[in-house]
Design an enzyme around this catalytic site. Structure first.
Site, PDB file in Angstrom:
ATOM      1  N   ASN A  14       0.897  -1.164   0.000  1.00 47.73           N
ATOM      2  CA  ASN A  14       0.000   0.000   0.000  1.00 47.73           C
ATOM      3  C   ASN A  14       0.933   1.211   0.000  1.00 47.73           C
ATOM      4  O   ASN A  14       1.437   1.626   1.044  1.00 47.73           O
ATOM      5  CB  ASN A  14      -0.868  -0.040   1.249  1.00 47.73           C
ATOM      6  CG  ASN A  14      -2.037   0.922   1.222  1.00 47.73           C
ATOM      7  OD1 ASN A  14      -2.689   1.111   2.238  1.00 47.73           O
ATOM      8  ND2 ASN A  14      -2.336   1.556   0.096  1.00 47.73           N
ATOM      9  N   CYS A  74      -5.446   5.902   7.465  1.00 50.97           N
ATOM     10  CA  CYS A  74      -4.829   4.837   6.668  1.00 50.97           C
ATOM     11  C   CYS A  74      -3.937   4.020   7.585  1.00 50.97           C
ATOM     12  O   CYS A  74      -2.953   4.536   8.120  1.00 50.97           O
ATOM     13  CB  CYS A  74      -4.024   5.430   5.516  1.00 50.97           C
ATOM     14  SG  CYS A  74      -3.111   4.202   4.558  1.00 50.97           S
ATOM     15  N   ASN A  76      -1.959   1.300   6.950  1.00 48.30           N
ATOM     16  CA  ASN A  76      -0.614   1.072   6.426  1.00 48.30           C
ATOM     17  C   ASN A  76       0.171   2.371   6.387  1.00 48.30           C
ATOM     18  O   ASN A  76       1.368   2.401   6.655  1.00 48.30           O
ATOM     19  CB  ASN A  76      -0.686   0.453   5.027  1.00 48.30           C
ATOM     20  CG  ASN A  76      -1.241  -0.950   5.049  1.00 48.30           C
ATOM     21  OD1 ASN A  76      -0.842  -1.778   5.872  1.00 48.30           O
ATOM     22  ND2 ASN A  76      -2.181  -1.240   4.173  1.00 48.30           N
ATOM     23  N   ASN A 198     -15.164   2.162   1.540  1.00 49.14           N
ATOM     24  CA  ASN A 198     -14.156   1.159   1.194  1.00 49.14           C
ATOM     25  C   ASN A 198     -14.817  -0.210   1.318  1.00 49.14           C
ATOM     26  O   ASN A 198     -15.563  -0.445   2.276  1.00 49.14           O
ATOM     27  CB  ASN A 198     -12.974   1.237   2.157  1.00 49.14           C
ATOM     28  CG  ASN A 198     -12.381   2.632   2.243  1.00 49.14           C
ATOM     29  OD1 ASN A 198     -11.699   3.080   1.341  1.00 49.14           O
ATOM     30  ND2 ASN A 198     -12.655   3.320   3.346  1.00 49.14           N
ATOM     31  N   GLU A 216     -10.746   0.613  -2.502  1.00 48.01           N
ATOM     32  CA  GLU A 216     -10.709   1.791  -1.644  1.00 48.01           C
ATOM     33  C   GLU A 216     -11.347   2.991  -2.345  1.00 48.01           C
ATOM     34  O   GLU A 216     -11.083   3.239  -3.530  1.00 48.01           O
ATOM     35  CB  GLU A 216      -9.273   2.135  -1.260  1.00 48.01           C
ATOM     36  CG  GLU A 216      -8.620   1.107  -0.343  1.00 48.01           C
ATOM     37  CD  GLU A 216      -7.397   1.664   0.345  1.00 48.01           C
ATOM     38  OE1 GLU A 216      -7.512   2.718   1.002  1.00 48.01           O
ATOM     39  OE2 GLU A 216      -6.322   1.047   0.219  1.00 48.01           O
ATOM     40  N   ARG A 217     -12.149   3.708  -1.604  1.00 50.87           N
ATOM     41  CA  ARG A 217     -12.759   4.908  -2.166  1.00 50.87           C
ATOM     42  C   ARG A 217     -11.657   5.907  -2.521  1.00 50.87           C
ATOM     43  O   ARG A 217     -10.746   6.170  -1.756  1.00 50.87           O
ATOM     44  CB  ARG A 217     -13.761   5.536  -1.188  1.00 50.87           C
ATOM     45  CG  ARG A 217     -13.159   5.979   0.128  1.00 50.87           C
ATOM     46  CD  ARG A 217     -14.168   6.678   1.019  1.00 50.87           C
ATOM     47  NE  ARG A 217     -13.531   7.126   2.259  1.00 50.87           N
ATOM     48  CZ  ARG A 217     -14.093   7.889   3.165  1.00 50.87           C
ATOM     49  NH1 ARG A 217     -15.343   8.289   3.011  1.00 50.87           N
ATOM     50  NH2 ARG A 217     -13.442   8.255   4.252  1.00 50.87           N
ATOM     51  N   CYS A 225      -4.833  -2.619   2.686  1.00 49.78           N
ATOM     52  CA  CYS A 225      -5.539  -1.550   3.389  1.00 49.78           C
ATOM     53  C   CYS A 225      -5.560  -1.915   4.866  1.00 49.78           C
ATOM     54  O   CYS A 225      -6.199  -2.902   5.252  1.00 49.78           O
ATOM     55  CB  CYS A 225      -6.958  -1.382   2.850  1.00 49.78           C
ATOM     56  SG  CYS A 225      -7.926  -0.125   3.713  1.00 49.78           S
ATOM     57  N   GLY A 226      -4.858  -1.128   5.683  1.00 49.30           N
ATOM     58  CA  GLY A 226      -4.764  -1.445   7.102  1.00 49.30           C
ATOM     59  C   GLY A 226      -6.077  -1.299   7.838  1.00 49.30           C
ATOM     60  O   GLY A 226      -6.471  -2.182   8.603  1.00 49.30           O
ATOM     61  N   THR A 227      -6.782  -0.177   7.606  1.00 45.23           N
ATOM     62  CA  THR A 227      -8.081  -0.019   8.256  1.00 45.23           C
ATOM     63  C   THR A 227      -9.061  -1.060   7.730  1.00 45.23           C
ATOM     64  O   THR A 227      -9.933  -1.528   8.465  1.00 45.23           O
ATOM     65  CB  THR A 227      -8.652   1.395   8.049  1.00 45.23           C
ATOM     66  OG1 THR A 227      -8.751   1.674   6.649  1.00 45.23           O
ATOM     67  CG2 THR A 227      -7.787   2.440   8.734  1.00 45.23           C
ATOM     68  N   GLY A 228      -8.905  -1.444   6.455  1.00 46.79           N
ATOM     69  CA  GLY A 228      -9.760  -2.477   5.881  1.00 46.79           C
ATOM     70  C   GLY A 228      -9.529  -3.832   6.519  1.00 46.79           C
ATOM     71  O   GLY A 228     -10.477  -4.592   6.772  1.00 46.79           O
TER      72      GLY A 228
END
Length: 282
Positions: A14, A74, A76, A198, A216-217, A225-228
């Site tokens: 990422n 984010c 990452n 996302n 990701e939007r 995607c870390g938050t994902g």
């Protein structure tokens, strides 16, 4: 000709262009993100991340997606910001716990250092948000978990989670065969998510292992995607696939993250890497 210094970094692929505003002037960051993110005519990346002074933390992080829109958080990226401030001496060499100010609040990072450089970081991402109004998501119930959602004529069962930014998680039998370029935009712009979303497409391997692809939007499909990954483990626990309080490995296209979801918070652990340093003409 004026020049702007940058550092290309990535967290499990990422990748972003990192720019310090500690000693460099303000720019039109939206336009610059569009320009630099282009993988043919720019530096190439999923966007740019600014590392800025903060009056409440060791540094502040601002994120601009590849389309120029500003993001809130984010996972990452924040690990790379932790590496950036440590490796470049913006914090003292004995300070391996750093704080980063984001639009989703101040986050605390525990840095793993080897030979004077950060190798990985453990991040307290804060509590997961499941209340639809706070995600935001348009849904009548108090939690949008395993809820049917019609997207481009097909019904998907989805779970909505915010990790400081909105996520829509759906569990599938196969991630490799998905045509994300076709279906991703329909999720991103679905009217159920007024601020776009996302979307994570997840295959359950076992109760400690998940495989994920993400749209990701503002950036399209990214390799990680870390938050994902955090939202995915939250959704997996809430749907009974995984257990709270246990480490869950999430396999993404760019590498692995380890996530632990508890009643109080979500903890993410993963690597951060510098690719190269450079200058761009303004």
């Amino acid at each position: 000709m004026k020049k702007l210094r940058f550092t290309k970094m990535h967290g499990i692929s990422n990748d972003y262009v990192y720019i310090s505003t500690f000693d460099q002037p303000e720019q039109d960051w939206e336009a610059l993100s569009i320009r630099l993110s282009d993988r043919r005519t720019g530096v190439g990346g999923d966007g740019i991340i600014l590392v800025c002074p903060s009056d409440k933390a060791d540094a502040k992080m601002r994120i601009f997606n590849a389309d120029g829109s500003e993001g809130m958080m984010c996972g990452n990226g924040i690990r790379c910001v932790g590496k950036f401030v440590y490796d470049k001496g913006l914090v003292s060499a004995d300070k391996t716990t750093v704080t980063i100010d984001t639009l989703s609040g101040v986050k605390t990072l525990e840095l793993t250092v080897k030979d004077g450089k950060v190798q990985s970081a453990r991040v307290d991402m804060g509590a997961a948000i499941l209340n639809p109004a706070d995600i935001p998501a348009v849904f009548d119930g108090d939690r949008m978990i395993d809820a049917p959602l019609e997207v481009d004529g097909k019904v998907w069962n989805v779970t909505a989670v915010s990790m400081g930014n909105p996520h829509c998680v759906t569990f599938v039998d196969d991630t490799d065969g998905l045509e994300l370029e076709k279906i991703g935009p329909h999720f991103e712009h679905h009217p159920a998510f007024p601020e776009r979303v996302n979307t994570e497409f997840v295959k359950v391997i076992d109760d400690r292992t998940l495989r994920m692809r993400v749209w990701e939007r503002g950036s399209g499909e990214t390799w990680a995607c870390g938050t994902g990954a955090c939202a995915t483990v939250v959704a997996a626990c809430e749907n009974g696939y995984c257990k709270k309080g246990e480490d869950v490995t999430v396999h993404l296209r760019g590498g692995d993250l380890v996530i632990r979801y508890t009643d109080e918070t979500v903890i993410m652990t993963g690597p951060a890497a510098t690719v190269f340093e450079g200058e761009v003409e303004l």
